[in-house]
Every structure is written in structure tokens, then in C-alpha cells.
Design a protein around this motif. Structure first.
Motif, short mmCIF file in Angstrom:
data_model
loop_
_atom_site.label_atom_id
_atom_site.label_comp_id
_atom_site.label_asym_id
_atom_site.label_seq_id
_atom_site.Cartn_x
_atom_site.Cartn_y
_atom_site.Cartn_z
N GLU A 164 38.11 -1.72 -38.09
CA GLU A 164 36.99 -1.76 -37.14
C GLU A 164 37.45 -1.78 -35.68
O GLU A 164 36.87 -1.06 -34.85
CB GLU A 164 36.11 -2.97 -37.45
N PRO A 165 38.49 -2.57 -35.30
CA PRO A 165 38.90 -2.55 -33.89
C PRO A 165 39.34 -1.17 -33.41
O PRO A 165 39.09 -0.80 -32.26
CB PRO A 165 40.07 -3.55 -33.87
N ALA A 170 38.02 3.84 -30.41
CA ALA A 170 37.77 5.29 -30.36
C ALA A 170 36.37 5.59 -29.85
O ALA A 170 36.17 6.51 -29.05
CB ALA A 170 37.97 5.89 -31.74
N HIS A 171 35.39 4.79 -30.30
CA HIS A 171 34.00 5.01 -29.84
C HIS A 171 33.88 4.72 -28.35
O HIS A 171 33.25 5.51 -27.61
CB HIS A 171 33.07 4.11 -30.64
N ASP A 196 47.61 10.36 -27.74
CA ASP A 196 47.72 9.45 -26.60
C ASP A 196 47.75 7.98 -27.00
O ASP A 196 48.29 7.15 -26.27
CB ASP A 196 46.53 9.68 -25.65
N ILE A 197 47.17 7.65 -28.16
CA ILE A 197 47.07 6.25 -28.59
C ILE A 197 47.32 6.16 -30.09
O ILE A 197 46.75 6.92 -30.87
CB ILE A 197 45.67 5.65 -28.28
N TYR A 198 48.15 5.19 -30.46
CA TYR A 198 48.26 4.79 -31.86
C TYR A 198 48.03 3.28 -31.90
O TYR A 198 48.86 2.50 -31.43
CB TYR A 198 49.64 5.13 -32.42
N ALA A 199 46.89 2.88 -32.39
CA ALA A 199 46.55 1.46 -32.54
C ALA A 199 46.38 1.18 -34.02
O ALA A 199 45.66 1.89 -34.72
CB ALA A 199 45.26 1.13 -31.78
N HIS A 200 47.05 0.13 -34.48
CA HIS A 200 46.99 -0.22 -35.90
C HIS A 200 46.59 -1.69 -36.03
O HIS A 200 47.18 -2.55 -35.38
CB HIS A 200 48.34 0.01 -36.57
N ALA A 201 45.58 -1.96 -36.85
CA ALA A 201 45.11 -3.33 -37.01
C ALA A 201 45.00 -3.72 -38.47
O ALA A 201 44.42 -4.75 -38.79
CB ALA A 201 43.76 -3.51 -36.32
N GLU A 256 42.06 -3.75 -22.96
CA GLU A 256 40.78 -4.40 -22.60
C GLU A 256 39.72 -4.11 -23.63
O GLU A 256 38.99 -5.00 -24.07
CB GLU A 256 40.34 -3.92 -21.20
N VAL A 257 39.64 -2.87 -24.08
CA VAL A 257 38.65 -2.51 -25.10
C VAL A 257 38.97 -3.18 -26.43
O VAL A 257 38.07 -3.71 -27.10
CB VAL A 257 38.59 -0.97 -25.27
N LEU A 258 40.25 -3.18 -26.82
CA LEU A 258 40.63 -3.78 -28.10
C LEU A 258 40.35 -5.27 -28.15
O LEU A 258 40.15 -5.84 -29.24
CB LEU A 258 42.12 -3.54 -28.36
#
Length: 260
Positions: A164-165, A170-171, A196-201, A256-258
Motif C-alpha cells: 500500500e505505501p 505512485a498515486h 526513477d524510484i524503487y520503493a519496497h515495503a 515525504e509522501v511515503l
């Protein structure tokens, strides 16, 4: 497979370590390609096929590290752990086959081999081989020249898991989603400027990110936990729940968004 070069003004021991990481990751990737070609068309159980590939790569990397760096400790996904590594000054962190699902699917290239070195708690060398692409990225690659971040940043995401994060990020950024398999493949897409972004949660282990992080931070990218805190390796528990690798100029906005 392409091998990257090192900078000759670096300390000789660092060049040696990085060159070894490059050579070992690349050779393990070539071994996996041969294994895939020999067995992918045979009547073999897919699960056993992937296990065999993991085991073959693990045995090769362990043997190479033992021959080259006899006194060093090793943390690997595919080998029993030992607390002796916690007191070692040099620890290799490896993933012999990152993205086993993708490796087992004919034609997919989004799988990798990770080889990284931790010295006294710091990442000092790393290589990520992408055998399906014939490329090995390393912490001694020339620093890339990135273009302008697009108005809709490109975010690499898993094909099957969408925490979800990450989806909220992305949204919020009106991002373009790029589906990809292994952690190494995702991180190297950012290193190459293809994302540009790799975010893993969704939870990882140290071997999932050590080598990709070593390469990414050497390329000038932002690397951290998704709360902005530092990444620590060679911990007693190698579980590392989350990760952010992104272009430095959008790191503050991304964090900030995360963390809203």
C-alpha cells in the motif's frame, strides 16, 4: 557478459575487492545461463529446477570467495548462517539467484546475481550481474549522467506484490508503473536511468539489497529505509523490512509522501 571497469586512483585493495565481486557475479550469471539452457526445455519439476540453479550458483560463489578471501565471513540466502560473521571485519553478502521465479520463466531477463562486501559495517564493494541482459553493474561503474526526472516519475514495482505505501506513492506522484521481477533488476533500472524510484515495503533480507545498494549509492542515487533512516548490514537478524532507491533530486518529495 560485459564486465565493468574500476577507477585506478582507488586503493588497490578496494579495486581488488570490487574486481572480484564483478568477476564472481558475472561468472555465476554465466553458469546460470548455461544451467537454464540445459534444463529449461527438459522435463524437470519447476521448483526443483529453481532450487538446483540456486544451489549451483551458491556452490560456485562460495568456492570462489573461499579461494580468493579465505579469512572472510559470508552471509548468503542459500547457506546456513553463523554468528561468527558478527565479529568479522569483512563480510561478503550474496544472493546467488535473485528472482528465481523470473529465472524459471523462459525469456525473462529480470533476475540477478548479487555480490557485496561489508567492511567494518560499511558497504565497500558491490556487483549486480543481470545475465539475461549481458550486463554487470558495480560500485565502480562511471557515475551515470542522468536526464531530467520526468513529470510523471517512473516507479518500478513487483508483478505480484503491491504494498500500500508504494501504491500510495505512485498515486500521489502520478507515476508511471514499470513491472519487474527481482530486487536487483529493479534497483539497476534506476541506476541505468530506465526508472526513477524503487520503493519496497514488503520485507526483504540483507542479501536482497546489499549489492544493489552498493551500486546505487556509488552512482549518486539516494538510498535509505523508507522512513529516511540509514540502511545497516551484517546485523544479527538479517531481515531488512523496507528500502528506497531513487534519484537524489526527488528523494525529499518521495520520503515525504511515503511518511504521510
Amino acid at each position: 557478459m560485459t564486465r565493468t571497469t574500476t577507477h585506478h586512483d582507488d586503493p588497490p585493495e578496494m579495486i581488488c575487492d570490487t574486481s572480484a565481486a564483478i568477476d564472481i557475479a558475472t561468472a555465476a550469471g554465466e553458469l546460470l545461463l548455461r544451467y537454464r539452457e540445459a534444463l529449461n526445455s527438459a522435463d524437470v519439476d519447476p521448483v526443483e529446477f529453481r532450487k538446483g540453479a540456486d544451489r549451483s550458483s551458491q556452490e560456485f560463489i562460495a568456492r570462489e570467495l573461499s579461494n580468493r578471501f579465505r579469512g572472510d565471513a559470508v552471509l548468503s540466502e542459500e547457506a546456513p548462517d553463523s554468528t561468527e560473521r558478527l565479529g568479522a571485519s569483512r563480510v561478503w553478502i550474496i544472493d546467488p539467484l535473485d528472482g528465481t521465479r523470473e529465472f524459471g520463466e523462459a525469456g525473462r531477463s529480470d533476475w540477478a546475481v548479487h555480490v557485496a562486501l561489508i567492511e567494518n559495517g560499511s558497504l565497500t564493494a558491490g556487483a549486480v550481474a543481470l545475465p539475461g541482459l549481458g550486463i554487470t553493474h558495480s560500485s565502480k561503474d562511471p557515475i551515470p549522467q542522468f536526464g531530467v526526472v520526468p513529470s510523471s516519475p517512473r516507479v518500478v514495482v513487483s508483478r505480484t506484490r503491491r504494498p500500500e505505501p508504494v501504491m500510495a506513492l505512485a498515486h500521489a506522484l502520478d507515476a508511471e508503473l514499470i513491472e519487474m521481477g527481482s530486487a536487483g533488476a529493479k534497483a539497476m533500472a534506476v541506476v541505468r536511468g530506465d526508472a526513477d524510484i524503487y520503493a519496497h515495503a514488503g520485507g526483504q533480507y540483507e542479501w536482497d539489497s546489499a549489492a544493489p545498494v552498493a551500486v546505487a549509492q556509488a552512482a549518486g542515487l539516494h538510498v535509505s529505509r523508507i522512513d529516511g533512516s540509514a540502511l545497516h548490514y551484517n546485523q544479527e537478524n538479517p531481515w531488512l523490512p523496507d528500502l528506497l532507491i531513487c534519484r537524489a533530486e526527488i528523494a525529499a518529495t518521495t520520503l515525504e509522501v511515503l511518511n504521510r
